[in-house]
Enzyme design. Structure first.
Site, mmCIF file in Angstrom:
data_model
loop_
_atom_site.group_PDB
_atom_site.id
_atom_site.type_symbol
_atom_site.label_atom_id
_atom_site.label_comp_id
_atom_site.label_asym_id
_atom_site.label_seq_id
_atom_site.Cartn_x
_atom_site.Cartn_y
_atom_site.Cartn_z
ATOM 1 N N LYS A 130 0.698 -1.321 -0.135
ATOM 2 C CA LYS A 130 -0.038 -0.019 -0.119
ATOM 3 C C LYS A 130 0.783 1.266 -0.172
ATOM 4 O O LYS A 130 0.687 2.317 -0.614
ATOM 5 C CB LYS A 130 -0.771 -0.138 1.195
ATOM 6 C CG LYS A 130 -1.515 1.453 1.531
ATOM 7 C CD LYS A 130 -1.967 1.505 2.801
ATOM 8 C CE LYS A 130 -1.952 2.782 3.642
ATOM 9 N NZ LYS A 130 -1.115 3.641 3.741
ATOM 10 N N ASN A 131 1.954 1.349 0.596
ATOM 11 C CA ASN A 131 2.834 2.382 1.023
ATOM 12 C C ASN A 131 4.034 2.557 -0.266
ATOM 13 O O ASN A 131 4.942 3.408 -0.396
ATOM 14 C CB ASN A 131 3.510 2.463 2.055
ATOM 15 C CG ASN A 131 2.448 2.597 3.367
ATOM 16 O OD1 ASN A 131 1.437 3.028 2.807
ATOM 17 N ND2 ASN A 131 2.836 2.563 4.635
ATOM 18 N N ARG A 142 -3.151 10.821 1.764
ATOM 19 C CA ARG A 142 -2.074 11.903 1.864
ATOM 20 C C ARG A 142 -1.187 11.668 0.466
ATOM 21 O O ARG A 142 -0.449 12.619 0.401
ATOM 22 C CB ARG A 142 -1.186 11.408 2.958
ATOM 23 C CG ARG A 142 -1.862 11.524 4.332
ATOM 24 C CD ARG A 142 -0.772 11.231 5.326
ATOM 25 N NE ARG A 142 0.634 12.016 5.269
ATOM 26 C CZ ARG A 142 0.496 13.228 5.913
ATOM 27 N NH1 ARG A 142 -0.660 13.976 5.931
ATOM 28 N NH2 ARG A 142 1.476 14.048 5.817
ATOM 29 N N CYS A 190 -4.377 8.836 8.373
ATOM 30 C CA CYS A 190 -4.958 8.316 9.554
ATOM 31 C C CYS A 190 -4.312 9.592 10.644
ATOM 32 O O CYS A 190 -3.585 10.197 10.618
ATOM 33 C CB CYS A 190 -4.273 7.096 10.187
ATOM 34 S SG CYS A 190 -4.798 5.725 8.790
ATOM 35 N N ASP A 245 4.210 1.003 11.752
ATOM 36 C CA ASP A 245 2.974 0.360 11.360
ATOM 37 C C ASP A 245 2.938 -1.122 11.875
ATOM 38 O O ASP A 245 1.751 -1.651 11.781
ATOM 39 C CB ASP A 245 2.661 0.674 9.921
ATOM 40 C CG ASP A 245 2.758 1.745 9.408
ATOM 41 O OD1 ASP A 245 3.831 2.179 8.525
ATOM 42 O OD2 ASP A 245 1.990 2.750 9.903
ATOM 43 N N VAL A 266 8.108 7.476 15.855
ATOM 44 C CA VAL A 266 7.941 7.936 14.714
ATOM 45 C C VAL A 266 6.505 9.123 14.605
ATOM 46 O O VAL A 266 6.544 9.955 14.101
ATOM 47 C CB VAL A 266 7.548 7.095 13.682
ATOM 48 C CG1 VAL A 266 7.216 7.300 12.280
ATOM 49 C CG2 VAL A 266 9.099 5.979 13.523
#
Ligand code: EPZ
Length: 441
Positions: A23-24, A97, A121, A312, A334
């Site tokens: 996803k990232n 984002r 988020c 994450d 983070v």
């Protein structure tokens, strides 16, 4: 968008699931296609909301996308890229984002860009100061207005810059890469993020014709080139989703084979998994995660940028820590506000206390700034079913795991948030013998 999933907990998850592209990474590669003067092809694309949002944004800008959802292959043709209307872009605002990463490519292609209200988020302030400063360093004119941020390219074009990131921001590193590759001259980026997803974006840009090198001290050097072509690339697998299912196996005392899990991207997670008492078997296609029986062990854990323990990964693992013997400490360095999900866990019987102090490892940026960014988890505590609402993507998946591990039947509301980053997650739960079904509000 506010579906409710009824979860009958207390049953171990058993079976095999498949994890596709990260996803990232995937949405960033899609944005990179804007920089090419010919079509690009991307493989291993998952069916997740973040991909949908970026597809819609690219479509607004004239990119022609063809996505075979079953095969996971996508072609993107940027040859008719055009300025999109503010109102259309705004209609997609708040959903992700990623739009901020359109700036560099649109400035190169069209001379202007517009950043809508960004989504993502609610896990911290999510500032974009590094991004805007980076764009200014390339010579862009950044104009903050009530309706959003308007950015224009100077007449002389964008020029290579020397950029030093105060923190190895993934987004700001991507912003720099996507702008520098076609800027005039050389860009030196120090303090860069070097996550596997960043390295795969560099792979894509190199395939397009870019010249990029990464030094051992987090310095990335980009030599701008006149033009870039399309790319043909298969996305790296989603290490966050793989770890989330691994954590679910541990918390439910189950056994899950994750086809697609890639050891090199997960080394730190696997070390921690073993220290907690989890077991795993690695083969060429994936990783089997399982609870080997016996008591899980508490640990002291600190999240960090790559190659540290990824931020994450901590939310799903915390559920397993509620079942571990003793006191565990998690120091989140983070994001400043990433323990909101523990509220629902306390409701279910978990014994978790959050603190403003930097507990465990080294003092971090948030230590003296009044953020509850450390947690102490005392276990094992039996989890009881409850009606809970998903707070964000990764916290939401941890709520799902908690409901699966709890005894009794829970109702998990706002479950659709999870589809932003977990492809076909209810289908996968059924593949793992989970007793879940959608119910009315
Ligand atoms: C990316 O977010 C990921 N999202 C996040 O995953 C991930 O947790 C994060 O990187 C860290 O690995 C996507 O790739 C879409 P950052 P990003 O810029 O780029 C500071 C998930 O659930 N910062 O590295 O937004 C600030 O302290 C999501 O998949 C600034 O101060 O992350 C922030 O907390 C969650 N100013 C920290 O860096 C800036 O301009 C990390 O942000 C930018 C960042």
């Amino acid at each position: 968008m506010n579906s409710v999933l009824q979860v009958e907990g207390g049953h171990p998850l058993h079976g095999s699931i498949t994890v596709r592209g990260a996803k990232n990474f995937v949405p960033k590669a899609m944005v990179a296609s804007l920089l090419g003067d010919s079509p690009s092809k991307l493989g291993n694309v998952p069916l997740i909301r973040d991909v949908d949002v970026v597809s819609d944004l690219l479509d607004l800008h004239g990119v022609v996308i063809d996505f075979d959802q079953n095969r996971g292959t996508m072609t993107l043709d940027p040859r008719n890229v055009k300025v999109a209307s503010r109102s259309d872009i705004d209609s997609l605002g708040g959903a992700s984002r990623i739009p901020i990463l359109f700036c560099g490519p649109l400035l190169h292609q069209l001379g202007e860009a517009f950043i809508p209200e960004l989504g993502g988020c609610n896990i911290g302030g999510r500032p974009i100061d590094f991004h805007l400063e980076t764009l200014r360093n390339f010579g862009a004119v950044v104009d903050k207005r009530p309706d959003g941020i308007h950015i224009t390219k100077p007449a002389e074009g964008l020029r290579g810059a020397v950029i030093e990131l105060p923190f190895p921001s993934v987004g700001a590193t991507e912003q720099t890469l996507l702008t520098a590759v076609r800027a005039d001259g050389i860009t030196i980026l120090s303090g860069a993020a070097i996550e596997p997803e960043i390295m795969d974006l560099i792979n894509v840009l190199q395939k397009m014709g870019a010249i990029i090198s990464v030094d051992t001290d987090r310095t990335i050097r980009i030599e701008g080139v006149e033009k870039l072509s399309g790319f043909n690339h298969v996305a790296l697998p989603d290490r966050i989703e793989a770890a989330s299912w691994g954590a679910a196996a541990l918390a439910t005392r189950g056994d899950i084979y994750v086809l697609g899990a890639h050891q090199p991207d997960m080394t730190t997670f696997l070390n921690t998994y073993r220290k907690v008492g989890g077991a795993f078997d690695i083969d060429a296609e994936g990783i089997r995660f399982y609870h080997p029986g016996g008591q899980l062990k508490s640990i002291a854990l600190e999240t960090a940028v790559h190659p540290g323990f990824m931020t994450d990964w901590q939310q799903p693992l915390v559920i397993a820590l509620t079942q571990a013997q003793g006191l565990s400490i998690v120091h989140e360095t983070v994001y400043e506000n990433r323990f909101g999900f523990t509220q629902a866990l306390r409701q279910m019987g978990a014994n978790i206390q959050v603190y403003r102090e930097c507990l465990g490892g080294t003092p971090c940026r948030f230590g003296q700034r009044n953020f509850f960014h450390s947690a102490v988890i005392s276990g094992p505590t039996p989890l009881e079913a409850a009606d809970i609402t998903v707070p964000d993507l990764r916290g939401g998946f941890s709520h799902l795991i908690a409901a699966l591990a709890a005894s009794g039947t829970s109702k998990v509301s706002g479950i659709d948030v999870i589809s932003r980053g977990y492809e076909h997650f209810t289908r996968k739960l059924h593949q793992l013998d989970a007793r879940v079904k959608y119910v009315d509000q």
